[in-house]
Design a protein around this motif. Structure first.
Motif, PDB file in Angstrom:
ATOM      1  N   ASN A  25       0.438  -0.861  -0.263  1.00 18.01           N
ATOM      2  CA  ASN A  25      -0.028  -0.097   0.095  1.00 18.01           C
ATOM      3  C   ASN A  25       0.656   0.738  -0.030  1.00 18.01           C
ATOM      4  OD1 ASN A  25      -1.766  -2.029   2.176  1.00 18.01           O
ATOM      5  ND2 ASN A  25      -2.896  -1.364   0.642  1.00 18.01           N
ATOM      6  N   ARG A  26       2.383   1.183  -0.176  1.00 16.06           N
ATOM      7  CA  ARG A  26       3.262   2.105   0.238  1.00 16.06           C
ATOM      8  C   ARG A  26       2.684   3.218  -1.748  1.00 16.06           C
ATOM      9  NH1 ARG A  26       8.554  -1.077  -1.462  1.00 16.06           N
ATOM     10  NH2 ARG A  26       8.023  -1.316  -3.452  1.00 16.06           N
ATOM     11  N   HIS A  27       1.800   2.802  -2.290  1.00 10.54           N
ATOM     12  CA  HIS A  27       2.116   3.741  -3.289  1.00 10.54           C
ATOM     13  C   HIS A  27       0.493   4.902  -2.867  1.00 10.54           C
ATOM     14  CE1 HIS A  27      -1.463   1.203  -3.633  1.00 10.54           C
ATOM     15  NE2 HIS A  27      -2.291   1.547  -4.347  1.00 10.54           N
ATOM     16  N   LEU A  28       0.028   4.767  -1.987  1.00 13.09           N
ATOM     17  CA  LEU A  28      -0.803   5.658  -1.513  1.00 13.09           C
ATOM     18  C   LEU A  28       0.407   6.893  -0.884  1.00 13.09           C
ATOM     19  CD1 LEU A  28      -3.843   3.831  -0.394  1.00 13.09           C
ATOM     20  CD2 LEU A  28      -4.038   4.910  -2.253  1.00 13.09           C
ATOM     21  N   SER A  29      -0.110   7.696  -0.686  1.00 13.46           N
ATOM     22  CA  SER A  29       0.964   8.667  -0.516  1.00 13.46           C
ATOM     23  C   SER A  29       0.023   9.188   1.038  1.00 13.46           C
ATOM     24  CB  SER A  29       0.906  10.231  -0.986  1.00 13.46           C
ATOM     25  OG  SER A  29      -0.741  10.753  -1.669  1.00 13.46           O
ATOM     26  N   ASP A  30      -1.083   9.580   0.742  1.00 13.45           N
ATOM     27  CA  ASP A  30      -1.782  10.202   2.382  1.00 13.45           C
ATOM     28  C   ASP A  30      -1.312   9.037   3.771  1.00 13.45           C
ATOM     29  OD1 ASP A  30      -4.843   9.984   3.917  1.00 13.45           O
ATOM     30  OD2 ASP A  30      -4.181  12.004   3.723  1.00 13.45           O
ATOM     31  N   PRO A  31      -0.939   9.027   4.749  1.00 14.72           N
ATOM     32  CA  PRO A  31      -0.573   8.515   5.733  1.00 14.72           C
ATOM     33  C   PRO A  31      -1.722   7.539   6.844  1.00 14.72           C
ATOM     34  CG  PRO A  31       1.155  10.218   5.797  1.00 14.72           C
ATOM     35  CD  PRO A  31      -0.210  10.767   4.866  1.00 14.72           C
ATOM     36  N   ALA A  32      -2.615   8.198   6.385  1.00 15.25           N
ATOM     37  CA  ALA A  32      -4.191   7.571   6.740  1.00 15.25           C
ATOM     38  C   ALA A  32      -4.562   6.666   5.583  1.00 15.25           C
ATOM     39  CB  ALA A  32      -5.248   8.522   7.410  1.00 15.25           C
ATOM     40  N   GLN A  33      -4.290   7.050   4.664  1.00 17.00           N
ATOM     41  CA  GLN A  33      -4.967   6.339   3.528  1.00 17.00           C
ATOM     42  C   GLN A  33      -4.232   4.563   3.969  1.00 17.00           C
ATOM     43  OE1 GLN A  33      -5.292   8.601  -0.159  1.00 17.00           O
ATOM     44  NE2 GLN A  33      -7.445   9.487   0.639  1.00 17.00           N
ATOM     45  N   GLN A  34      -2.529   4.877   3.889  1.00 19.50           N
ATOM     46  CA  GLN A  34      -1.843   3.901   4.126  1.00 19.50           C
ATOM     47  C   GLN A  34      -2.251   2.579   4.572  1.00 19.50           C
ATOM     48  OE1 GLN A  34       1.780   5.259   3.960  1.00 19.50           O
ATOM     49  NE2 GLN A  34       2.278   5.748   1.626  1.00 19.50           N
ATOM     50  N   GLN A  35      -2.707   3.341   5.445  1.00 18.56           N
ATOM     51  CA  GLN A  35      -3.137   1.765   7.563  1.00 18.56           C
ATOM     52  C   GLN A  35      -4.699   1.820   6.373  1.00 18.56           C
ATOM     53  OE1 GLN A  35      -1.774   1.637  10.118  1.00 18.56           O
ATOM     54  NE2 GLN A  35       0.274   2.826   9.554  1.00 18.56           N
ATOM     55  N   TYR A  36      -5.321   3.018   6.411  1.00 17.57           N
ATOM     56  CA  TYR A  36      -6.649   2.642   6.310  1.00 17.57           C
ATOM     57  C   TYR A  36      -6.406   1.003   4.735  1.00 17.57           C
ATOM     58  CZ  TYR A  36     -12.155   2.760   5.054  1.00 17.57           C
ATOM     59  OH  TYR A  36     -12.923   1.929   4.876  1.00 17.57           O
ATOM     60  N   ALA A  37      -6.693   1.447   4.071  1.00 19.62           N
ATOM     61  CA  ALA A  37      -5.773   0.607   2.989  1.00 19.62           C
ATOM     62  C   ALA A  37      -5.381  -1.403   3.072  1.00 19.62           C
ATOM     63  CB  ALA A  37      -5.456   1.243   1.897  1.00 19.62           C
ATOM     64  N   ALA A  38      -4.506  -0.765   4.387  1.00 27.35           N
ATOM     65  CA  ALA A  38      -3.617  -1.938   4.578  1.00 27.35           C
ATOM     66  C   ALA A  38      -4.803  -2.603   5.464  1.00 27.35           C
ATOM     67  CB  ALA A  38      -2.510  -1.870   5.641  1.00 27.35           C
ATOM     68  N   MET A  39      -5.347  -2.238   6.521  1.00 20.02           N
ATOM     69  CA  MET A  39      -6.141  -2.800   7.222  1.00 20.02           C
ATOM     70  C   MET A  39      -7.477  -3.659   6.407  1.00 20.02           C
ATOM     71  SD  MET A  39      -7.053  -0.098   9.994  1.00 20.02           S
ATOM     72  CE  MET A  39      -8.056  -0.917  11.375  1.00 20.02           C
ATOM     73  N   VAL A  40      -7.843  -3.132   5.288  1.00 19.53           N
ATOM     74  CA  VAL A  40      -8.448  -3.654   4.344  1.00 19.53           C
ATOM     75  C   VAL A  40      -8.196  -5.120   3.867  1.00 19.53           C
ATOM     76  CG1 VAL A  40     -10.042  -3.563   1.964  1.00 19.53           C
ATOM     77  CG2 VAL A  40      -9.684  -1.581   3.481  1.00 19.53           C
ATOM     78  N   VAL A  75     -16.514   9.401   6.937  1.00 11.83           N
ATOM     79  CA  VAL A  75     -15.569  10.783   6.399  1.00 11.83           C
ATOM     80  C   VAL A  75     -15.342  12.179   7.536  1.00 11.83           C
ATOM     81  CG1 VAL A  75     -15.069   9.598   4.033  1.00 11.83           C
ATOM     82  CG2 VAL A  75     -17.011  10.688   4.839  1.00 11.83           C
ATOM     83  N   ILE A  76     -15.654  12.391   8.839  1.00 10.89           N
ATOM     84  CA  ILE A  76     -15.596  13.146   8.892  1.00 10.89           C
ATOM     85  C   ILE A  76     -14.103  14.167   8.909  1.00 10.89           C
ATOM     86  CG2 ILE A  76     -17.452  12.067  11.403  1.00 10.89           C
ATOM     87  CD1 ILE A  76     -14.935  11.687  12.809  1.00 10.89           C
ATOM     88  N   ARG A  77     -14.886  15.638   9.286  1.00  8.25           N
ATOM     89  CA  ARG A  77     -13.049  16.272   9.146  1.00  8.25           C
ATOM     90  C   ARG A  77     -12.051  15.717   9.690  1.00  8.25           C
ATOM     91  NH1 ARG A  77     -16.219  21.969   9.256  1.00  8.25           N
ATOM     92  NH2 ARG A  77     -17.617  20.147  10.856  1.00  8.25           N
ATOM     93  N   ARG A  78     -10.922  16.509   9.307  1.00  9.76           N
ATOM     94  CA  ARG A  78      -9.555  16.350   9.266  1.00  9.76           C
ATOM     95  C   ARG A  78      -9.605  17.018  11.067  1.00  9.76           C
ATOM     96  NH1 ARG A  78      -5.662  12.653   7.230  1.00  9.76           N
ATOM     97  NH2 ARG A  78      -6.608  12.381   5.226  1.00  9.76           N
ATOM     98  N   GLN A  79     -10.207  18.198  11.422  1.00 16.93           N
ATOM     99  CA  GLN A  79     -10.129  18.349  13.057  1.00 16.93           C
ATOM    100  C   GLN A  79     -10.793  17.866  13.802  1.00 16.93           C
ATOM    101  OE1 GLN A  79     -11.677  19.748  10.296  1.00 16.93           O
ATOM    102  NE2 GLN A  79     -13.305  21.221  10.467  1.00 16.93           N
ATOM    103  N   CYS A  80     -11.630  16.977  13.516  1.00 21.33           N
ATOM    104  CA  CYS A  80     -12.576  15.909  14.405  1.00 21.33           C
ATOM    105  C   CYS A  80     -11.460  14.691  14.707  1.00 21.33           C
ATOM    106  CB  CYS A  80     -13.660  15.939  13.878  1.00 21.33           C
ATOM    107  SG  CYS A  80     -14.409  16.674  13.561  1.00 21.33           S
ATOM    108  N   TRP A  81     -10.541  13.683  13.605  1.00 24.31           N
ATOM    109  CA  TRP A  81     -10.157  12.734  13.959  1.00 24.31           C
ATOM    110  C   TRP A  81      -9.191  12.844  12.651  1.00 24.31           C
ATOM    111  CZ3 TRP A  81     -13.305   8.658  15.738  1.00 24.31           C
ATOM    112  CH2 TRP A  81     -12.930   7.630  16.453  1.00 24.31           C
ATOM    113  N   ASP A  82      -7.651  12.310  13.004  1.00 18.75           N
ATOM    114  CA  ASP A  82      -6.557  12.500  12.792  1.00 18.75           C
ATOM    115  C   ASP A  82      -6.591  11.474  11.323  1.00 18.75           C
ATOM    116  OD1 ASP A  82      -5.550  11.776  13.947  1.00 18.75           O
ATOM    117  OD2 ASP A  82      -4.314  12.894  15.076  1.00 18.75           O
ATOM    118  N   THR A  83      -7.341  10.636  11.754  1.00 18.99           N
ATOM    119  CA  THR A  83      -7.193   9.370  11.054  1.00 18.99           C
ATOM    120  C   THR A  83      -7.560   8.632  10.501  1.00 18.99           C
ATOM    121  OG1 THR A  83      -7.480   8.404  13.246  1.00 18.99           O
ATOM    122  CG2 THR A  83      -5.766   8.171  12.714  1.00 18.99           C
ATOM    123  N   VAL A  84      -8.754   9.562   9.398  1.00 13.45           N
ATOM    124  CA  VAL A  84      -9.618   8.913   8.887  1.00 13.45           C
ATOM    125  C   VAL A  84      -9.220   8.569   7.557  1.00 13.45           C
ATOM    126  CG1 VAL A  84     -11.794   9.624   7.773  1.00 13.45           C
ATOM    127  CG2 VAL A  84     -11.459  10.017   9.968  1.00 13.45           C
ATOM    128  N   GLY A  85      -9.384   7.436   6.814  1.00 17.40           N
ATOM    129  CA  GLY A  85      -8.126   7.094   5.117  1.00 17.40           C
ATOM    130  C   GLY A  85      -9.926   6.918   4.636  1.00 17.40           C
TER     131      GLY A  85
END
Length: 291
Positions: A25-40, A75-85
């Motif tokens: 999943n390293r092709h994703l640039s956003d760290p949260a998206q990397q983690q989310y995709a890896a969990m999937v 998909v709540i906004r980033r100021q609410c949660w910084d780990t939304v991917g």
């Protein structure tokens, strides 16, 4: 054998195995998206091992396999949660809302009893999770070719499971359900249950309903204004447009506006009136939602 497996992944906190993130999943640039995709990816690997185990034991050819999600991604906004991917694009919003991004999810059914024409096909039938019930009963009774239940008539509650999913598996080409009651809150949230969520207090006035009827979805009720002003929404909704009555209402035509951008309540008053009548019918038989 009946096997039910409920994965918590993908869910916050987003914590995936480092080697999956780096190798797959390293092709994703956003760290949260990397983690989310890896969990999937990890969940997908787990499902694969279940299928392999069933195949190794000679059980796969006599299995009905179903996979589904309980709601859309958060998909709540980033100021609410910084780990939304996650992402539900192009649909609006996500988890904790009744927009399509929050309630529309993909699902699949595989069974050797599928007709060749059905394998690999895609259905747009309107279905609800409770429709799994009749499919399981049909399988248990070895009666998938003949529906366990006849389709609901007008005297039957729309909340009861009919033969909709069985019909889809059989390939009858039915449109699925005509009506789904997505939400019915019949009383205010008690103040001792009001909680802080996403940087603000969860709205106190929650007396509102959401009803799907064919291609229309209606948001209706006194509490709609506070829901539309909630902090957890990515895109706020406006209940002030085209308002001709005291009770707020928003109507979307999902066949023309699947992304829920245009309120058409003023253009279809007869549809709104019909759907309000259906909501009031449900409310007349409902208990206070917070009792």
């Amino acid at each position: 054998m009946f096997l039910y497996l409920s994965y918590t992944a993908p869910h916050s906190p987003l914590i995936a195995m480092d080697h999956i993130v780096s190798n797959r999943n390293r092709h994703l640039s956003d760290p949260a998206q990397q983690q989310y995709a890896a969990m999937v990816t990890q969940m997908d690997d787990g499902v694969g091992r279940i299928v392999e185990a069933l195949e190794d034991r000679g059980m796969w050819s006599n299995t009905v396999f179903m996979f589904m999600s309980d709601h859309g991604a958060s998909v709540i906004r980033r100021q609410c949660w910084d780990t939304v991917g996650g992402s539900n694009l192009p649909f609006r919003d996500g988890k904790a809302t009744f927009f399509e991004g929050g309630i529309k999810s993909a699902a699949l059914v595989w069974t050797p009893w599928l007709a060749p024409s059905q394998r690999g096909s895609h259905s747009t039938a309107l279905l609800h999770a409770v429709d799994i019930h009749t499919l399981l009963l049909a399988v248990a009774r070895d009666n998938i070719s003949d529906s366990v239940y006849q389709k609901e008539d007008e005297a039957t509650s729309d909340l009861d499971a009919g033969s909709y999913l069985v019909s889809v598996v059989r390939g009858d080409g039915g449109p699925g359900r005509e009506t789904i009651l997505h939400n019915l809150v019949s009383g205010p949230l008690p103040r001792d249950r009001v909680v802080e969520y996403c940087g603000g207090m969860f709205p106190y006035s929650t007396d509102y309903a959401v009803l799907r009827y064919r291609n229309y979805k209606l948001f209706y009720g006194e509490g709609l204004a506070s829901i539309c002003d909630s902090h957890f929404l990515v895109t706020r909704c406006d209940v002030s447009n085209n308002m001709t009555t005291e009770v707020p209402r928003i109507l979307f035509d999902l066949s023309e506006d699947p992304f829920e951008e245009s309120d058409v309540a003023a253009l279809h008053p007869e549809i709104v009136d019909f759907m309000v009548q259906q909501i009031e019918r449900y409310k007349s038989n409902a208990l206070n939602s917070w009792m």
